[in-house]
Write an enzyme that holds these catalytic residues in place. Sequence first.
Site, PDB file in Angstrom:
ATOM      1  N   ASN A  45       0.965  -1.417   0.080  1.00  0.00           N
ATOM      2  CA  ASN A  45      -0.457   0.175  -0.204  1.00  0.00           C
ATOM      3  C   ASN A  45       1.142   1.308   0.036  1.00  0.00           C
ATOM      4  O   ASN A  45       0.492   2.423   0.774  1.00  0.00           O
ATOM      5  CB  ASN A  45      -0.924   0.092   1.541  1.00  0.00           C
ATOM      6  CG  ASN A  45      -0.089  -0.036   2.681  1.00  0.00           C
ATOM      7  OD1 ASN A  45       0.778   0.075   2.297  1.00  0.00           O
ATOM      8  ND2 ASN A  45      -1.454  -0.745   3.949  1.00  0.00           N
ATOM      9  N   ARG A  71       3.640   7.149  11.571  1.00  0.00           N
ATOM     10  CA  ARG A  71       2.760   6.418  12.605  1.00  0.00           C
ATOM     11  C   ARG A  71       2.553   7.882  13.567  1.00  0.00           C
ATOM     12  O   ARG A  71       2.791   8.753  13.476  1.00  0.00           O
ATOM     13  CB  ARG A  71       3.517   5.667  13.641  1.00  0.00           C
ATOM     14  CG  ARG A  71       3.911   4.142  12.328  1.00  0.00           C
ATOM     15  CD  ARG A  71       2.368   3.499  12.974  1.00  0.00           C
ATOM     16  NE  ARG A  71       2.019   2.342  12.285  1.00  0.00           N
ATOM     17  CZ  ARG A  71       1.909   2.272  10.908  1.00  0.00           C
ATOM     18  NH1 ARG A  71       1.362   3.164  10.642  1.00  0.00           N
ATOM     19  NH2 ARG A  71       1.620   1.181  10.399  1.00  0.00           N
ATOM     20  N   GLN A 100      -5.151   3.474  18.800  1.00  0.00           N
ATOM     21  CA  GLN A 100      -5.867   3.273  17.638  1.00  0.00           C
ATOM     22  C   GLN A 100      -7.397   1.732  17.703  1.00  0.00           C
ATOM     23  O   GLN A 100      -6.673   0.922  18.097  1.00  0.00           O
ATOM     24  CB  GLN A 100      -5.667   2.859  16.285  1.00  0.00           C
ATOM     25  CG  GLN A 100      -4.775   4.129  15.836  1.00  0.00           C
ATOM     26  CD  GLN A 100      -4.313   4.165  14.003  1.00  0.00           C
ATOM     27  OE1 GLN A 100      -4.080   4.553  13.521  1.00  0.00           O
ATOM     28  NE2 GLN A 100      -4.441   2.496  13.946  1.00  0.00           N
ATOM     29  N   HIS A 113      -7.419   5.579   9.715  1.00  0.00           N
ATOM     30  CA  HIS A 113      -6.608   5.243   9.522  1.00  0.00           C
ATOM     31  C   HIS A 113      -6.729   4.305   7.546  1.00  0.00           C
ATOM     32  O   HIS A 113      -7.022   3.605   7.714  1.00  0.00           O
ATOM     33  CB  HIS A 113      -6.074   4.202   9.993  1.00  0.00           C
ATOM     34  CG  HIS A 113      -4.371   3.766  10.011  1.00  0.00           C
ATOM     35  ND1 HIS A 113      -3.594   3.423  10.264  1.00  0.00           N
ATOM     36  CD2 HIS A 113      -3.924   3.935   8.182  1.00  0.00           C
ATOM     37  CE1 HIS A 113      -2.601   2.972  10.121  1.00  0.00           C
ATOM     38  NE2 HIS A 113      -2.524   3.553   8.967  1.00  0.00           N
TER      39      HIS A 113
END
Length: 391
Positions: A147, A285, A314, A333
Amino acid sequence: MAKIVCVLYDDPVDGYPTSYARADLPALTQYPGGQALPTPKAIDFRPGELLGSVSGALGLREFLQDLGHTLVVTSDKDAPDSVFERELVDADVVISQPFWPAYLTAERFAKAPKLKLAITAGIGSDHVDLAAAIAHGVTVAEVTYCNSISVAEHVVMVILSLVRNYIPSYQWVVKGGWNIADCVARSYDLEGMVVGTVAAGRIGLAVLRRLAPFGVQLHYTDRHRLPEAIERELNLTFHPNAQSMVPVCDVVTINAPLHPETEHLFDDTLIATMKRGAYLINTARARIVDRDAVVRALESGQLAGYAGDVWYPQPAPADHPWRTMPHHGMTPHISGSSLSAQARYAAGTREILECWFDGRPIREEYLIVDGGKLAGAGAHAYSVAKTAATV
Ligand code: NDP
């Protein structure tokens, strides 16, 4: 037979999709630079389907059941009595994602004596305590490159969104207004600005390449310098560290892994050295920045905008200050979990599992920890001196 525990994000609130906006995905032949796309022997899903949520099960259900393995898929991951915590005790393999991380702490490793393999269906294995994985002889692997371009596209999108003041302008339309002055009072052209990336790995370099046609001045810092030919092609200015780069930048994008060298790099002190009114983008991050220092800098005007998609923890709690701070372009995210990316990380996860079950080596570029030490991509990009605590 193995037990595989797979932690994925919840299905859409309206239920698992029965149709999609587009019929198919473009067919790619390789990643930029030549790395091969995932090469499982077969897949049991149609690229373009929602695979990253619980019902999608990364397209692994049929494959694992046909082999006689047990697959448990859950989104319930954090509480001490969560499904993940309960199922972990006799799991052989854990699959998790950075978007909805099953934090694999030292305590959880201690509770999982059979665990041999932790797969990140994505990129970034900082939700796994790598020192503990090393101590317990657990192999950690991720789907390198799956990704990276997805994230690079998101970075370009949010840079333009912040600099052009897109989000508030869109909101004026939705509210029924035609408030041009309100929209443009914070809107600039990106052209001519200095844009710097902290790290020029797969994502950072892809961002640089995508921004070059905008007529910006490109700067970067990284632990290893890029080949001279790339520096010349993109007219890049190299800096030995973030401290020397950020004071000259109008836009800074963070594209480094979270590890001891980068944790809380962007604190009050470093942000104070940035140009007043700079934009900071972080899709890497959350803990690479100091959460409250970012809020303070937006409130004081030291930063003109902050955007990205990574939070800590998260999912972010409802009262997380980044939800309400001024001039932000935050999303959950999502940058690395487009349907396009999902097809690649699902196929990559299957490739890793096939190798594991067949006793074949996992690709070097997928390995983070193996044989009791950092390995492959992990040996290149991570350090474990004081592995960032995963809680
Ligand atoms: P790469 O491994 O290709 O690139 C990481 C780069 O960071 C490497 O060039 C590495 O340097 C560099 N680096 C490491 N430490 C430092 C440091 N202290 N200072 C400067 N540079 C440093 O990874 P990707 O580009 O694919 O991904 C980068 C990160 O982005 C991931 O680790 C992950 O945390 C995040 N990510 C986020 C996603 C999302 O959905 N938001 C999805 C995918 C990734 P070198 O190797 O030269 O030593």
